[in-house]
Structures are given as structure tokens and as C-alpha cells.
Scaffold this active site. Sequence first.
Site, PDB file in Angstrom:
ATOM      1  N   GLU A   1      -2.630   7.662  -5.124  1.00  0.00           N
ATOM      2  CA  GLU A   1      -2.566   6.801  -6.302  1.00  0.00           C
ATOM      3  C   GLU A   1      -3.692   7.187  -7.255  1.00  0.00           C
ATOM      4  O   GLU A   1      -4.861   7.040  -6.887  1.00  0.00           O
ATOM      5  CB  GLU A   1      -2.706   5.336  -5.880  1.00  0.00           C
ATOM      6  CG  GLU A   1      -2.442   4.342  -6.983  1.00  0.00           C
ATOM      7  CD  GLU A   1      -2.450   2.903  -6.496  1.00  0.00           C
ATOM      8  OE1 GLU A   1      -1.568   2.529  -5.699  1.00  0.00           O
ATOM      9  OE2 GLU A   1      -3.367   2.177  -6.908  1.00  0.00           O
TER      10      GLU A   1
ATOM     11  N   HIS B   1      -0.047  -0.314 -10.408  1.00  0.00           N
ATOM     12  CA  HIS B   1      -0.730  -1.246  -9.505  1.00  0.00           C
ATOM     13  C   HIS B   1      -1.098  -2.540 -10.231  1.00  0.00           C
ATOM     14  O   HIS B   1      -2.267  -2.951 -10.262  1.00  0.00           O
ATOM     15  CB  HIS B   1      -1.974  -0.581  -8.913  1.00  0.00           C
ATOM     16  CG  HIS B   1      -2.385  -1.167  -7.601  1.00  0.00           C
ATOM     17  ND1 HIS B   1      -2.992  -0.445  -6.607  1.00  0.00           N
ATOM     18  CD2 HIS B   1      -2.284  -2.428  -7.103  1.00  0.00           C
ATOM     19  CE1 HIS B   1      -3.258  -1.220  -5.569  1.00  0.00           C
ATOM     20  NE2 HIS B   1      -2.836  -2.434  -5.847  1.00  0.00           N
TER      21      HIS B   1
ATOM     22  N   ARG C   1       0.854  -1.183   0.000  1.00  0.00           N
ATOM     23  CA  ARG C   1       0.000   0.000   0.000  1.00  0.00           C
ATOM     24  C   ARG C   1       0.890   1.233   0.000  1.00  0.00           C
ATOM     25  O   ARG C   1       1.868   1.307   0.757  1.00  0.00           O
ATOM     26  CB  ARG C   1      -0.912   0.023   1.235  1.00  0.00           C
ATOM     27  CG  ARG C   1      -1.975  -1.077   1.256  1.00  0.00           C
ATOM     28  CD  ARG C   1      -3.054  -0.842   0.205  1.00  0.00           C
ATOM     29  NE  ARG C   1      -4.128  -1.808   0.291  1.00  0.00           N
ATOM     30  CZ  ARG C   1      -4.170  -2.957  -0.388  1.00  0.00           C
ATOM     31  NH1 ARG C   1      -3.156  -3.283  -1.188  1.00  0.00           N
ATOM     32  NH2 ARG C   1      -5.206  -3.775  -0.273  1.00  0.00           N
TER      33      ARG C   1
END
Length: 338
Positions: free
Chosen positions: A277, A296, A249
Site C-alpha cells: 500500500e 484507505h 488489511r
Amino acid sequence: MSEPQRPSALLAMWPDTFATQFDAQRIARLGGLCRLDQPAPVDLDDPALGDRLAGVEVLVTSWGAPALTGERLDRMPGLRAVFHGAGTIRPLVTDEFWERGIVITSAAEANAIPVAEFAYAQIVLAGKRAQYLARVPREFRNGWRAQLHSGRYTNHGRRIGIVGYSRIGRRVVAHLQQLDTAEVLVHDPYADPDVVARAGARLTGLDEVLASVDVLSLHAPLLPETIGMIGARELALLRDGATVVNTARGALVDTVALTRECASGRLDAILDVTEPEPLPEDSPLYDLPNVSITPHISGSLGSETLRLTDAALDELERWVKGEPLTSQVTVADLGVAA
């Protein structure tokens, strides 16, 4: 003796998620386990679904499923179980959900497989600084080999730090045993030192990990106490030339402090997740030559997501047969699980 009636089920997820995760074989399997009036995802807020929601006993969910709030649960008074064909259930569950004693399972263990594979690959490539050196032949087309005269490009005798020894961290440690000369250090306040030792690593404190590793790979869950756990002080403890790999994360790391360390050239970074993000368009991290950013992608994508569907359907089958579940999640688990 007649067979027990199959429970009524509905699917809740984004349509494109359903298209990727459910082929004809898996739809047929789900239909064999449950009464599935519509082999497609539904909108749980659709007023026209009143009768179907009132009778539903099972939800099969994945990415795009809405939070199961009290208002939504009131429309599903017979709901007994949720089988989540994706990783974390955190966006799905609410206090009202737990109060009603509904069973929920997660496919997080299946999702850990590609994340661990990706993290291991990035650690190995980091040993040769491949993520950054891939740009060198384009920039130095007539003399790029001159850039390789450095003792930094090696995977021999590397010391690798793993922060977080849950489902993904354990798998990464197992993959790292393929590097015959690597030493692996683990930090996780919940891990058993003997279990870690049997896996080929050594459990120790975070500061010792930071001060001694060549590559730091993050696999801790995002909890209030882990937000910003790798801040300016922690990054300063890393050796010059160390690499930070984050597939967990983005909020585990202080982005401002990491940017400062990478901009100085002291640290490298391999980031599959960031905070925020995506990063702001003007973030210096995009253009630093010693930073690699991917969008990601470490989690399940494409055909990898079929593992998640199979895991959810395996649990559904156990539940229908009255067998013990293997990936049930409880509210207590959310305090430590990735």
C-alpha cells in the site's frame, strides 16, 4: 479534604493529527483531567524534555506516536497509563512496554464505526456494481442504459460472507440486517455460533462461505496466521461474478492471485486497502474495469476522528476517578483483536 493532584500528561502524535482531533473544548477537557503544561504534541526524543518526561504519568497518543521502546520508557520512569486516540496499538507497544505493567487503552471501538459504515455501503453498492457502472455513462454517452440488461444488478436475495467477527465485523452484520432478503454467513474461529445467530447471521467454515456468497467482506485482524488467508485456492472457490471487499488489511489477500482473477473478469474487487500500500505504479489493478480502489479512507477521517479523542478522554476520566476501564488492551488481546 483536598482533591487528589491531577496526573502529569503529555501528548504524542503528528501535529496535523492533533490539529484535527483536539479542538478547544477537548483541550480544555484534557486540561481538567491532567496537568498539561503544553497543549500540543511533543517529540518524545527531544533532549530538552528530560525533566518533563521524567515526571510524566500519562501519555495521550494517536497516529504518529513513536513506538514505546525501552530507551524511550527509560526516560519516562513514572509513566503509568497510555490513552490511545486511534485504532490499533500494535505500532506503539513493545515487549519492554508490557514488561513494565503500563495500562493502555484504545479507541478502536470508536474507529470501527466509520469502517463498518463504509464496508456496508460498499456491499450495497456492489449489489448494483455501482463502483464500476459509474464509468459507463462517460464511455457510452448515447446508449448507456443498454449496459444494464443483466441479472447481476441486484441486492435482492444476496448471500454475503463476513470473515472476522470482531468489532467491525459485528457492526457490518448488524447493518446488513437492513437488507431484508440477504443471507449473511460468518467465518471466525473465535466467534460463538449462538451470538452470531442472534445477530441474524450463521457461523460456518471458510470454505462454505467462499463457495456460496455473492459478496465477501474481510474484517479479520492481521496476524501471522491470517497473512494471505485469501489466496489462489480460496479465490477459486468463489462463485463467478462474486465481489471481494477488503477494508481490513491488504495482506489478508494474495495480491497476485486476486489480480489474476479480476483480470480474467471472473471476480470483482473493492479495495480500500492493498498489499503493498500503495500498489506499484504498474499494477494492473489500477486499470481493470471491475476493480475499485480507494486510498484507505474507511477509517476515521475529518470530524470522525473526534469520536476517537472522546473515547480516549472518557477512558482517561475513568482512570483518574479510579473507575473500571472499558477499552483496556492487554498483550493477550493482540492475538485476536482487529
